[in-house]
Design an enzyme around this catalytic site. Structure first.
Site, PDB file in Angstrom:
ATOM      1  N   GLY A  64       0.760  -1.244   0.000  1.00 34.46           N
ATOM      2  CA  GLY A  64       0.000   0.000   0.000  1.00 34.46           C
ATOM      3  C   GLY A  64       0.787   1.289   0.000  1.00 34.46           C
ATOM      4  CD  GLU A 102       1.278   0.391   6.992  1.00 34.11           C
ATOM      5  OE1 GLU A 102       1.032   0.589   5.780  1.00 34.11           O
ATOM      6  OE2 GLU A 102       0.904  -0.629   7.581  1.00 34.11           O
ATOM      7  CG  ASP A 103      -1.416   1.440   3.217  1.00 31.58           C
ATOM      8  OD1 ASP A 103      -1.181   1.146   4.416  1.00 31.58           O
ATOM      9  OD2 ASP A 103      -1.991   0.644   2.450  1.00 31.58           O
ATOM     10  CG  ASP A 150      -8.845   0.649  10.321  1.00 31.71           C
ATOM     11  OD1 ASP A 150      -9.518   1.386  11.023  1.00 31.71           O
ATOM     12  OD2 ASP A 150      -9.347  -0.277   9.657  1.00 31.71           O
ATOM     13  CE  LYS A 152     -10.306   4.105   7.401  1.00 32.78           C
ATOM     14  NZ  LYS A 152     -10.846   2.786   6.996  1.00 32.78           N
ATOM     15  CG  PHE A 211     -12.808   0.342   2.266  1.00 30.96           C
ATOM     16  CD1 PHE A 211     -11.947  -0.419   3.045  1.00 30.96           C
ATOM     17  CD2 PHE A 211     -12.695   0.284   0.880  1.00 30.96           C
ATOM     18  CE1 PHE A 211     -10.991  -1.226   2.451  1.00 30.96           C
ATOM     19  CE2 PHE A 211     -11.737  -0.530   0.286  1.00 30.96           C
ATOM     20  CZ  PHE A 211     -10.888  -1.284   1.077  1.00 30.96           C
ATOM     21  CG  ASP A 242      -5.828  -3.426  -1.704  1.00 31.05           C
ATOM     22  OD1 ASP A 242      -5.439  -2.916  -0.634  1.00 31.05           O
ATOM     23  OD2 ASP A 242      -6.258  -4.588  -1.780  1.00 31.05           O
ATOM     24  NE  ARG A 263      -2.218  -3.137  -3.882  1.00 29.74           N
ATOM     25  CZ  ARG A 263      -2.401  -3.210  -2.569  1.00 29.74           C
ATOM     26  NH1 ARG A 263      -2.352  -2.128  -1.832  1.00 29.74           N
ATOM     27  NH2 ARG A 263      -2.645  -4.372  -2.000  1.00 29.74           N
TER      28      ARG A 263
HETATM   29  P1  5GP Z   1      -4.951  -1.838  11.149  1.00 27.79           P
HETATM   30  O1  5GP Z   1      -4.055  -2.977  11.493  1.00 27.79           O
HETATM   31  O2  5GP Z   1      -4.395  -0.474  11.524  1.00 27.79           O
HETATM   32  O3  5GP Z   1      -6.357  -2.025  11.664  1.00 27.79           O
HETATM   33  O4  5GP Z   1      -5.187  -1.903   9.602  1.00 27.79           O
HETATM   34  C1  5GP Z   1      -4.259  -1.485   8.725  1.00 27.79           C
HETATM   35  C2  5GP Z   1      -4.431  -2.161   7.392  1.00 27.79           C
HETATM   36  O5  5GP Z   1      -5.816  -2.358   7.037  1.00 27.79           O
HETATM   37  C3  5GP Z   1      -3.885  -1.263   6.338  1.00 27.79           C
HETATM   38  O6  5GP Z   1      -2.503  -1.508   6.141  1.00 27.79           O
HETATM   39  C4  5GP Z   1      -4.725  -1.581   5.142  1.00 27.79           C
HETATM   40  O7  5GP Z   1      -4.195  -2.690   4.470  1.00 27.79           O
HETATM   41  C5  5GP Z   1      -6.063  -1.971   5.712  1.00 27.79           C
HETATM   42  N1  5GP Z   1      -7.026  -0.851   5.716  1.00 27.79           N
HETATM   43  C6  5GP Z   1      -7.575  -0.243   6.786  1.00 27.79           C
HETATM   44  N2  5GP Z   1      -8.439   0.711   6.414  1.00 27.79           N
HETATM   45  C7  5GP Z   1      -8.450   0.708   5.058  1.00 27.79           C
HETATM   46  C8  5GP Z   1      -9.141   1.488   4.067  1.00 27.79           C
HETATM   47  O8  5GP Z   1      -9.974   2.377   4.340  1.00 27.79           O
HETATM   48  N3  5GP Z   1      -8.877   1.199   2.766  1.00 27.79           N
HETATM   49  C9  5GP Z   1      -7.986   0.236   2.399  1.00 27.79           C
HETATM   50  N4  5GP Z   1      -7.803   0.058   1.103  1.00 27.79           N
HETATM   51  N5  5GP Z   1      -7.308  -0.521   3.299  1.00 27.79           N
HETATM   52  C10 5GP Z   1      -7.542  -0.274   4.615  1.00 27.79           C
HETATM   53 MG    MG Z   2      -1.551  -2.225   4.330  1.00 32.04          MG
END
Ligand code: 5GP
Ligand code: MG
Length: 179
Positions: A49, A103-104, A107, A135, A156, A163, A169
């Site tokens: 990402g 990081e992209d 969340d 977020k 989302f 993606d 992407r």
């Molecule tokens: P976390 O571990 O912080 O809950 O989630 C992080 C991962 O969830 C990110 O690296 C990504 O792959 C995915 N993710 C979380 N929110 C989104 C979103 O709104 N869109 C996309 N495409 N991926 C997300």
């Molecule tokens: Mg990711």
């Protein structure tokens, strides 16, 4: 510019344009340049990402730096431990280095927490986190998010590296799902 698109069968509306993203990414780079002035930095991009964010961010970094990319891979452990994740692709030593993880999106924070914990085992001088999207309402970890591009609600998004089931992407703008 098209304001609405379909990615893999779902509808999305544009929420951040390419020029808004570029402007903000350059500001984040300036923050990093100023915080690490005169120091050397190792940037670690998390695939897939972060590839666009990392590329644009690094173009505005004027520090002596290295960049490498790693991937978080999942594999099924035993039924009691469930899903296990590990980092693959770390080749160089991070001992004593200033590390900035790129990081992209952050969340819940579970992914970045796991990455930070594993990188810490290599004894870097410090680890900072730079994420394009954050977020905050969902975030529930204690790792400090040092640099972020945009704080967004819990919707989302796709585009600019992010993606939906592997698609989207390549989009240069960022789109939010239409519910
Ligand atoms: P976390 O571990 O912080 O809950 O989630 C992080 C991962 O969830 C990110 O690296 C990504 O792959 C995915 N993710 C979380 N929110 C989104 C979103 O709104 N869109 C996309 N495409 N991926 C997300
Ligand atoms: Mg990711």
């Amino acid at each position: 510019m098209k304001n609405e698109i379909t990615v893999n069968g779902k509808r999305f509306g544009v929420s951040l344009t390419s020029s808004e993203i570029q402007k903000r990414v350059a500001e984040v780079a300036e923050q990093i340049n100023s915080d690490f002035k005169g120091q050397e930095v190792v940037f670690i991009g998390i695939l897939n990402g972060s590839f666009m964010f990392a590329a644009d961010l690094l173009k505005s970094i004027n520090l002596v730096s290295k960049i490498s990319f790693i991937k978080v891979s999942s594999y099924q452990g035993t039924s009691s431990t469930g899903e296990v994740k590990q980092l693959i692709g770390i080749s160089e030593s991070l001992e004593g280095k200033n590390v900035i993880v790129i990081e992209d999106i952050v969340d819940t924070g579970r992914t970045i927490k796991m990455i930070a914990n594993q990188l810490k085992q290599q004894n870097p001088a410090n680890i900072k986190i730079a994420t394009l999207m954050f977020k905050p309402t969902v975030y529930s970890e204690d790792v400090t998010i040092d640099y972020y591009g945009f704080k967004i609600p819990n919707d989302f998004i796709v585009g600019y590296g992010l993606d939906y089931d592997g698609y989207g992407r390549n989009l240069k703008d960022i789109y939010t799902i239409i519910k």
